[in-house]
Design a protein around this motif. Sequence first.
Motif, PDB file in Angstrom:
ATOM      1  N   PRO A  74      -4.962   4.816 -18.242  1.00 22.63           N
ATOM      2  CA  PRO A  74      -4.162   4.697 -16.909  1.00 22.63           C
ATOM      3  C   PRO A  74      -4.603   5.343 -15.705  1.00 22.63           C
ATOM      4  O   PRO A  74      -5.388   6.373 -15.943  1.00 22.63           O
ATOM      5  CB  PRO A  74      -2.905   5.165 -17.463  1.00 22.63           C
ATOM      6  N   ALA A  75      -4.384   4.505 -14.662  1.00 25.45           N
ATOM      7  CA  ALA A  75      -5.090   5.134 -13.373  1.00 25.45           C
ATOM      8  C   ALA A  75      -3.863   5.059 -12.333  1.00 25.45           C
ATOM      9  O   ALA A  75      -3.410   3.908 -11.982  1.00 25.45           O
ATOM     10  CB  ALA A  75      -6.300   4.240 -13.100  1.00 25.45           C
ATOM     11  N   ARG A  76      -3.439   6.389 -11.853  1.00 28.38           N
ATOM     12  CA  ARG A  76      -2.379   6.377 -10.542  1.00 28.38           C
ATOM     13  C   ARG A  76      -3.186   5.791  -9.461  1.00 28.38           C
ATOM     14  O   ARG A  76      -4.125   5.993  -9.034  1.00 28.38           O
ATOM     15  CB  ARG A  76      -2.033   7.718 -10.501  1.00 28.38           C
ATOM     16  N   LEU A  77      -2.568   4.754  -8.956  1.00 27.83           N
ATOM     17  CA  LEU A  77      -2.714   3.996  -7.616  1.00 27.83           C
ATOM     18  C   LEU A  77      -2.236   4.838  -6.444  1.00 27.83           C
ATOM     19  O   LEU A  77      -1.052   4.987  -6.253  1.00 27.83           O
ATOM     20  CB  LEU A  77      -2.376   2.848  -7.498  1.00 27.83           C
ATOM     21  N   SER A  78      -3.291   5.258  -5.708  1.00 31.89           N
ATOM     22  CA  SER A  78      -2.773   6.195  -4.413  1.00 31.89           C
ATOM     23  C   SER A  78      -2.347   5.121  -3.349  1.00 31.89           C
ATOM     24  O   SER A  78      -2.929   4.045  -3.047  1.00 31.89           O
ATOM     25  CB  SER A  78      -3.905   7.277  -3.982  1.00 31.89           C
ATOM     26  N   GLY A  79      -1.528   5.782  -2.386  1.00 29.00           N
ATOM     27  CA  GLY A  79      -1.356   4.802  -1.140  1.00 29.00           C
ATOM     28  C   GLY A  79      -0.244   4.122  -1.349  1.00 29.00           C
ATOM     29  O   GLY A  79      -0.044   3.171  -0.572  1.00 29.00           O
ATOM     30  N   VAL A  80       0.529   4.139  -2.397  1.00 30.81           N
ATOM     31  CA  VAL A  80       1.647   3.401  -2.632  1.00 30.81           C
ATOM     32  C   VAL A  80       2.803   4.360  -2.763  1.00 30.81           C
ATOM     33  O   VAL A  80       2.978   5.407  -3.494  1.00 30.81           O
ATOM     34  CB  VAL A  80       1.757   2.594  -4.126  1.00 30.81           C
ATOM     35  N   PRO A  81       3.968   4.170  -2.090  1.00 32.29           N
ATOM     36  CA  PRO A  81       5.015   5.081  -2.105  1.00 32.29           C
ATOM     37  C   PRO A  81       5.795   5.190  -3.332  1.00 32.29           C
ATOM     38  O   PRO A  81       5.710   4.273  -4.199  1.00 32.29           O
ATOM     39  CB  PRO A  81       6.122   4.523  -1.056  1.00 32.29           C
ATOM     40  N   ARG A  82       6.177   6.440  -3.827  1.00 35.24           N
ATOM     41  CA  ARG A  82       6.884   6.558  -5.001  1.00 35.24           C
ATOM     42  C   ARG A  82       8.186   5.654  -5.029  1.00 35.24           C
ATOM     43  O   ARG A  82       8.910   5.623  -4.110  1.00 35.24           O
ATOM     44  CB  ARG A  82       7.009   7.910  -5.181  1.00 35.24           C
ATOM     45  N   VAL A  83       8.454   5.341  -6.182  1.00 26.77           N
ATOM     46  CA  VAL A  83       9.754   4.587  -6.476  1.00 26.77           C
ATOM     47  C   VAL A  83      10.710   5.480  -7.411  1.00 26.77           C
ATOM     48  O   VAL A  83      10.627   5.046  -8.595  1.00 26.77           O
ATOM     49  CB  VAL A  83       9.389   3.236  -6.943  1.00 26.77           C
ATOM     50  N   PRO A  84      11.494   6.323  -6.960  1.00 28.22           N
ATOM     51  CA  PRO A  84      12.430   6.776  -7.739  1.00 28.22           C
ATOM     52  C   PRO A  84      13.264   6.205  -8.647  1.00 28.22           C
ATOM     53  O   PRO A  84      13.968   6.742  -9.718  1.00 28.22           O
ATOM     54  CB  PRO A  84      13.247   8.014  -6.789  1.00 28.22           C
ATOM     55  N   SER A  85      13.811   5.057  -8.180  1.00 29.29           N
ATOM     56  CA  SER A  85      14.636   4.275  -8.971  1.00 29.29           C
ATOM     57  C   SER A  85      14.001   3.825 -10.323  1.00 29.29           C
ATOM     58  O   SER A  85      14.653   3.321 -10.980  1.00 29.29           O
ATOM     59  CB  SER A  85      14.969   3.273  -8.020  1.00 29.29           C
ATOM     60  N   GLY A  86      12.832   3.546 -10.243  1.00 27.82           N
ATOM     61  CA  GLY A  86      12.244   3.178 -11.464  1.00 27.82           C
ATOM     62  C   GLY A  86      12.099   1.625 -11.757  1.00 27.82           C
ATOM     63  O   GLY A  86      11.573   1.047 -12.337  1.00 27.82           O
TER      64      GLY A  86
END
Length: 238
Positions: A74-86
């Motif tokens: 898995p690779a986290r993608l930077s530059g995308v806002p977090r989505v707390p709602s899931g």
Amino acid sequence: MSLPRSRPAPGRIRVLPPVLGTAVAVLLLAGCTGTGEPKSAGHTAGASAPARLWPERSPAPQPSSDEVGSHERPARLSGVPRVPSGDIRKVPLLTVVEAQLRAGSELKGTPEFDRATTRKIEHCATDRKHCPVRTPQYRDLNNDGKDELLVGIESPDHNLALWVFMLKNGALTRIMDAGVTPLAVEVTGGDVIIREPTGTPGFDMRTVYSWDKRTQSMALRVMEFDETYRTTPRKSTS
């Protein structure tokens, strides 16, 4: 952009179902005569263990964890806002694509597009007609009750960059990265199934990616030759 793979020549082995195989064996051994006496089926070759060729040669070593392709992790993608709602559907598709393109060499294994395709991607927001980004697809691939995002970007030579993303603690994370030349892309039971053409008439390459709990990604599980895929012609509406 497609990933090079070595493809063995296809072989077909027909295996009788257990019940049918037993019935055939009984008929061959017993036979049927007017008097009901058994008839011999002749000499049967004895079973033997496989004979290993070149036993003096050492087997190839298993690859180390550092040699395993990054698409298996898995690779986290930077530059995308977090989505707390899931809810991954709340992540704008073009934001994901642009962030993936910017990542470039940071996420090794990411397909590189020619300048013309890149330019079309950059203008997707204003020119959807010529946008090579396919309609986003959402499926629950890891059986956690939440959808993952499947993104496809098509190049003029019919190659397809296929990415799968999931949300991990609200952060967009890439769990699959493949470059393919698909006849069809399907999802069933959490598996991503890709059919591609081969150089062998009558056969396609069938590749299956499945969720791997160990790597927390969509791992390559099956790669095999299969009978040629045939799509059902669309009915004309005219």
